[in-house]
Design a protein around this motif. Sequence first.
Motif, mmCIF file in Angstrom:
data_model
loop_
_atom_site.group_PDB
_atom_site.id
_atom_site.type_symbol
_atom_site.label_atom_id
_atom_site.label_comp_id
_atom_site.label_asym_id
_atom_site.label_seq_id
_atom_site.Cartn_x
_atom_site.Cartn_y
_atom_site.Cartn_z
ATOM 1 N N ALA A 97 7.499 111.790 -17.116
ATOM 2 C CA ALA A 97 8.251 112.334 -15.800
ATOM 3 C C ALA A 97 9.556 112.580 -15.733
ATOM 4 N N GLU A 98 10.808 113.297 -15.718
ATOM 5 C CA GLU A 98 11.580 112.983 -15.698
ATOM 6 C C GLU A 98 11.977 113.517 -14.232
ATOM 7 N N PRO A 99 13.201 112.850 -14.104
ATOM 8 C CA PRO A 99 14.057 113.335 -13.098
ATOM 9 C C PRO A 99 15.033 113.795 -12.582
ATOM 10 N N GLU A 100 15.177 115.524 -12.427
ATOM 11 C CA GLU A 100 16.458 115.973 -12.649
ATOM 12 C C GLU A 100 17.211 116.563 -11.491
ATOM 13 N N PHE A 101 19.078 117.213 -11.965
ATOM 14 C CA PHE A 101 18.869 117.950 -11.056
ATOM 15 C C PHE A 101 19.024 119.322 -11.300
ATOM 16 N N MET A 125 22.005 124.045 -5.323
ATOM 17 C CA MET A 125 21.103 122.429 -6.498
ATOM 18 C C MET A 125 20.146 122.273 -5.281
ATOM 19 N N PHE A 126 19.467 120.908 -6.489
ATOM 20 C CA PHE A 126 18.328 120.721 -5.479
ATOM 21 C C PHE A 126 17.851 119.456 -6.333
ATOM 22 N N LEU A 127 16.866 119.108 -5.978
ATOM 23 C CA LEU A 127 16.512 117.527 -6.471
ATOM 24 C C LEU A 127 15.286 117.802 -7.154
ATOM 25 N N ALA A 128 14.399 117.628 -8.797
ATOM 26 C CA ALA A 128 13.362 118.373 -9.354
ATOM 27 C C ALA A 128 12.985 117.270 -9.899
ATOM 28 N N VAL A 129 11.836 116.897 -10.571
ATOM 29 C CA VAL A 129 11.297 116.577 -11.179
ATOM 30 C C VAL A 129 10.138 117.342 -12.606
ATOM 31 N N GLU A 130 10.700 117.583 -13.500
ATOM 32 C CA GLU A 130 10.397 118.052 -15.232
ATOM 33 C C GLU A 130 9.287 116.939 -15.778
ATOM 34 N N LEU A 131 8.222 117.711 -16.839
ATOM 35 C CA LEU A 131 6.917 117.201 -16.683
ATOM 36 C C LEU A 131 7.192 118.053 -17.394
ATOM 37 N N PRO A 132 7.562 117.810 -18.737
ATOM 38 C CA PRO A 132 8.704 118.419 -20.781
ATOM 39 C C PRO A 132 6.686 117.516 -20.938
ATOM 40 N N ASP A 133 6.359 118.774 -21.987
ATOM 41 C CA ASP A 133 4.967 118.513 -22.785
ATOM 42 C C ASP A 133 5.103 119.531 -23.825
ATOM 43 N N SER A 134 4.735 118.837 -25.128
ATOM 44 C CA SER A 134 3.616 120.138 -26.194
ATOM 45 C C SER A 134 3.040 120.071 -27.029
ATOM 46 N N ARG A 135 3.255 121.186 -26.980
ATOM 47 C CA ARG A 135 1.599 121.679 -27.811
ATOM 48 C C ARG A 135 1.272 121.084 -29.692
ATOM 49 N N ARG A 161 14.035 118.945 -2.341
ATOM 50 C CA ARG A 161 14.928 119.143 -1.537
ATOM 51 C C ARG A 161 16.417 119.680 -2.356
ATOM 52 N N ALA A 162 16.500 120.895 -1.493
ATOM 53 C CA ALA A 162 18.596 121.417 -1.752
ATOM 54 C C ALA A 162 18.931 119.953 -1.267
ATOM 55 N N VAL A 163 20.063 120.443 -1.696
ATOM 56 C CA VAL A 163 21.212 119.714 -2.000
ATOM 57 C C VAL A 163 22.054 120.097 -1.153
ATOM 58 N N GLY A 243 18.376 108.160 -4.351
ATOM 59 C CA GLY A 243 19.736 107.855 -3.121
ATOM 60 C C GLY A 243 20.132 108.461 -2.085
ATOM 61 N N GLU A 244 21.647 108.693 -1.251
ATOM 62 C CA GLU A 244 21.073 109.005 -0.488
ATOM 63 C C GLU A 244 21.026 110.821 -0.628
ATOM 64 N N LEU A 245 20.634 111.435 -1.904
ATOM 65 C CA LEU A 245 20.975 113.049 -1.522
ATOM 66 C C LEU A 245 19.239 113.203 -1.471
ATOM 67 N N GLY A 246 18.409 112.317 -1.766
ATOM 68 C CA GLY A 246 17.117 112.214 -1.057
ATOM 69 C C GLY A 246 16.272 111.869 -2.375
ATOM 70 N N SER A 247 14.592 112.307 -2.419
ATOM 71 C CA SER A 247 14.114 111.982 -3.826
ATOM 72 C C SER A 247 13.195 112.323 -3.512
ATOM 73 N N VAL A 248 12.076 113.250 -4.847
ATOM 74 C CA VAL A 248 10.884 113.729 -4.918
ATOM 75 C C VAL A 248 9.514 112.629 -5.080
ATOM 76 N N GLU A 249 8.692 113.214 -4.440
ATOM 77 C CA GLU A 249 7.941 112.660 -4.466
ATOM 78 C C GLU A 249 6.591 113.475 -5.539
ATOM 79 N N VAL A 250 5.644 112.825 -6.817
ATOM 80 C CA VAL A 250 4.920 114.011 -7.287
ATOM 81 C C VAL A 250 3.841 112.978 -7.214
ATOM 82 N N ARG A 251 2.476 114.086 -6.965
ATOM 83 C CA ARG A 251 1.099 112.866 -6.957
ATOM 84 C C ARG A 251 0.365 114.184 -7.856
#
Length: 254
Positions: A97-101, A125-135, A161-163, A243-251
């Motif tokens: 998992a990767e935290p991204e803008f 602009m928002f906060l995100a998590v990418e889950l890269p993968d490869s074939r 969330r949006a910033v 930080g103060e911009l917020g967080s992203v939680e992924v289950r």
Amino acid sequence: MNRERAAELIWDAWQTGERLDGLPPEARPRDTAEGMAAQAALAELAGPVSGWKIAATTVYARQYLDVPGPLPGAMFERFHHTEGEPVPADTMTMGVAEPEFAFRLKADPGPSPSLTGVLDAVDTMFLAVELPDSRYTDHQHAGGPQLLADLACAGRFVEGRAVPAWRDLDLPRRPVVLHADGEEFSRGSGSLVLGDPRLALHWLAMELPRHGRSLRPGDIVTTGTATPPCPIHAGGEVVADFGELGSVEVRFAA
């Protein structure tokens, strides 16, 4: 190079979970243009494109993949999630998992835009998590053209969330902390993303027209990981803390 055959093989691997040792000679792209052509053919099979990711925005990632620069990859709507949704645990070939803008566009910035022109085309602009993968069984040694055919390792994407007032923020100095299963895994900042996530967005806006593509209104662009990526597993949890911009939680589904 048979771009349709390349797309068929990659899409079949994506759907079945089987992995490719590499594309056969007749379907293997030889350069960036052929890799991007295979991407376009893959989109015809997988459905609507939600936007773009940028791979290899850190020095480490470029060294790891042995590529000279960043790689653009289309992202598909069917693999787009919003924070709070359980995410299928089917991105485990790479298993990170990767935290991204990320940015959402409100306009096409044009074929050769200035940085200001690109930023003027952004809606949010928002906060995100990418889950890269490869074939591929060995994405590390696939090479740039084959990685492009495989969407630059696009997988699933989680929108957070949006910033507000993001234009005035010093994104390079914004700290980012990545947690896996309640434990801190890595730290970084916006500076890891080509020096500034906004510069990564500008790079993509300049790069796509070289391949007959462009950013469109509504497109999402996720700009690259702001920390070293953490491992993921079925039943696990990842939290990207900006930080103060917020967080992203992924289950992840068990």
